[in-house]
Design a protein around this motif. Sequence first.
Motif, PDB file in Angstrom:
ATOM      1  N   ALA A 210      19.104 -23.102 -31.153  1.00 36.96           N
ATOM      2  CA  ALA A 210      18.946 -23.712 -29.756  1.00 36.96           C
ATOM      3  C   ALA A 210      20.281 -22.506 -29.002  1.00 36.96           C
ATOM      4  CB  ALA A 210      18.860 -24.832 -29.315  1.00 36.96           C
ATOM      5  N   ALA A 211      21.078 -22.737 -29.921  1.00 35.40           N
ATOM      6  CA  ALA A 211      23.058 -21.752 -29.395  1.00 35.40           C
ATOM      7  C   ALA A 211      22.202 -20.358 -29.133  1.00 35.40           C
ATOM      8  CB  ALA A 211      23.558 -22.176 -30.928  1.00 35.40           C
ATOM      9  N   VAL A 232      15.948 -15.977 -20.392  1.00 32.19           N
ATOM     10  CA  VAL A 232      16.112 -16.847 -21.588  1.00 32.19           C
ATOM     11  C   VAL A 232      15.520 -18.320 -21.601  1.00 32.19           C
ATOM     12  CG1 VAL A 232      17.993 -17.379 -22.861  1.00 32.19           C
ATOM     13  CG2 VAL A 232      18.145 -15.171 -21.844  1.00 32.19           C
ATOM     14  N   ARG A 233      16.100 -18.973 -20.203  1.00 32.92           N
ATOM     15  CA  ARG A 233      15.761 -20.404 -20.415  1.00 32.92           C
ATOM     16  C   ARG A 233      13.376 -20.693 -20.936  1.00 32.92           C
ATOM     17  NH1 ARG A 233      19.329 -23.122 -15.754  1.00 32.92           N
ATOM     18  NH2 ARG A 233      20.984 -23.053 -17.099  1.00 32.92           N
ATOM     19  N   LYS A 240       9.301 -23.133 -27.956  1.00 28.37           N
ATOM     20  CA  LYS A 240       9.415 -24.983 -28.210  1.00 28.37           C
ATOM     21  C   LYS A 240      10.638 -24.387 -28.879  1.00 28.37           C
ATOM     22  CE  LYS A 240       4.215 -24.926 -27.974  1.00 28.37           C
ATOM     23  NZ  LYS A 240       3.067 -25.453 -29.247  1.00 28.37           N
ATOM     24  N   VAL A 241      11.936 -24.259 -28.418  1.00 28.93           N
ATOM     25  CA  VAL A 241      13.275 -24.511 -29.278  1.00 28.93           C
ATOM     26  C   VAL A 241      14.008 -25.751 -27.728  1.00 28.93           C
ATOM     27  CG1 VAL A 241      15.867 -23.527 -29.574  1.00 28.93           C
ATOM     28  CG2 VAL A 241      13.008 -22.540 -30.319  1.00 28.93           C
ATOM     29  N   VAL A 242      14.492 -26.621 -28.628  1.00 30.54           N
ATOM     30  CA  VAL A 242      15.109 -27.583 -28.180  1.00 30.54           C
ATOM     31  C   VAL A 242      16.924 -27.775 -27.929  1.00 30.54           C
ATOM     32  CG1 VAL A 242      15.324 -29.992 -27.646  1.00 30.54           C
ATOM     33  CG2 VAL A 242      13.340 -29.382 -28.324  1.00 30.54           C
ATOM     34  N   LYS A 243      17.034 -27.694 -26.751  1.00 34.92           N
ATOM     35  CA  LYS A 243      18.773 -27.736 -26.490  1.00 34.92           C
ATOM     36  C   LYS A 243      18.851 -29.064 -27.227  1.00 34.92           C
ATOM     37  CE  LYS A 243      22.270 -27.857 -23.385  1.00 34.92           C
ATOM     38  NZ  LYS A 243      22.729 -27.348 -22.174  1.00 34.92           N
ATOM     39  N   VAL A 244      19.865 -29.020 -27.982  1.00 33.92           N
ATOM     40  CA  VAL A 244      20.819 -30.232 -28.182  1.00 33.92           C
ATOM     41  C   VAL A 244      21.938 -30.530 -26.953  1.00 33.92           C
ATOM     42  CG1 VAL A 244      22.535 -31.204 -30.063  1.00 33.92           C
ATOM     43  CG2 VAL A 244      20.594 -29.578 -30.680  1.00 33.92           C
ATOM     44  N   PRO A 245      21.764 -31.985 -26.562  1.00 34.52           N
ATOM     45  CA  PRO A 245      22.502 -32.488 -25.252  1.00 34.52           C
ATOM     46  C   PRO A 245      23.842 -32.388 -25.584  1.00 34.52           C
ATOM     47  CG  PRO A 245      21.477 -34.105 -26.209  1.00 34.52           C
ATOM     48  CD  PRO A 245      20.336 -33.158 -27.045  1.00 34.52           C
TER      49      PRO A 245
END
Length: 379
Positions: A210-211, A232-233, A240-245
Amino acid sequence: EGIRPNASGLSSVLLGCSELSALQLGRQIHQIVCKSTLCSDITAVTSLISMYCKCGSLGDAWKLFQAMNKKDVVAWNAMISGYAQHGEAEKALSLFCEMRDNKIRPDWITFVAVLLACNHAGLVDIGMEYFNSMVRDYRVEPRPDHYTCMVDLLGRAGKLEEALKLIRSIPFRPQAAIFGTLLGACRVHKNVELAEFAAEKLLELDPRNAAGYVQLANIYASRSRWEDVARVRKRMKESKVVKVPGYSWIEIRNKVHHFRSSDRIHPELDSIHKKLKELEKKMKLAGYKPELEFALHDVEEEQKKKLLLWHSEKLAVAFGCLKLPQGSPIQVFKNLRICGDCHKAIKFISEIERREILVRDTTRFHHFKDGFCSCGDYW
């Protein structure tokens, strides 16, 4: 149940304390060690040193280290790493020299700590010399961790082309972390072209990272290239990549309080927002201007200022100001790199509130006092 903990078990628990920044629990375990036969066990004491360093209590770590009758390479590594993480490069490198004088042979972990110390202080030439001396003087072959440190060292200093040249000279296939480090340096120095290259290489090696997406989107956002941000988003969503909050936390009276940016959950948000508004007025009178490039959304300027004011680091610091006695230090921990605007603001807050404020992010410790940070604005 009458079962006495051994050094290995205590080390595991202390590692958990380090990861959670649970200093008070770590102190309780220290008391258990003092009351047992493990008080002279090198493994147990070294684990305590590492815990104190990672929980921000460098003074306690140093006292333990000094009191050790016998120190192996792991103990030396723990203390050198501690100073490196806190930006105390001079002490870290001095300790390395003392280690050599005591005939303790450094290993590959020692050099990761030494290079990290050079990295945080911007000691490029000295870092290069230590890197070159690994094989020449100690027969320690560079590992991916060493190359990652060197790419970070060169990248932070703005030597992006030299960092890329080093990556191309690596005698094995570079790992994703190396390109992630280069991407981070591109963010700092706003080099979009090289950032695009680093992001592609990173995502080739680790498509679920995700980074890679987030850093590249942030670089585009800092240049107001909103169409590229959207692209990019979209790609991130399709993959299906989830950003680490991102979140920050602070421990008050044995209770851990978590905050996210624009937090809506904490029960005392009204008083926290009120405190931040008061601090904002005082900061502006002292010369603070928000760094709008760190508000990574395509919104109006006033909304950007509001978003920045409600970043998780600032929420946690404001809560500490409200709950801890006047003048007492504040310790905040964050799961991502501290944002540039928060770093700037907390310098002002440390002077306004007349407090020491310690912030640990994923990279290092920042010690704020009297309007200055221990990193010298180099991180």
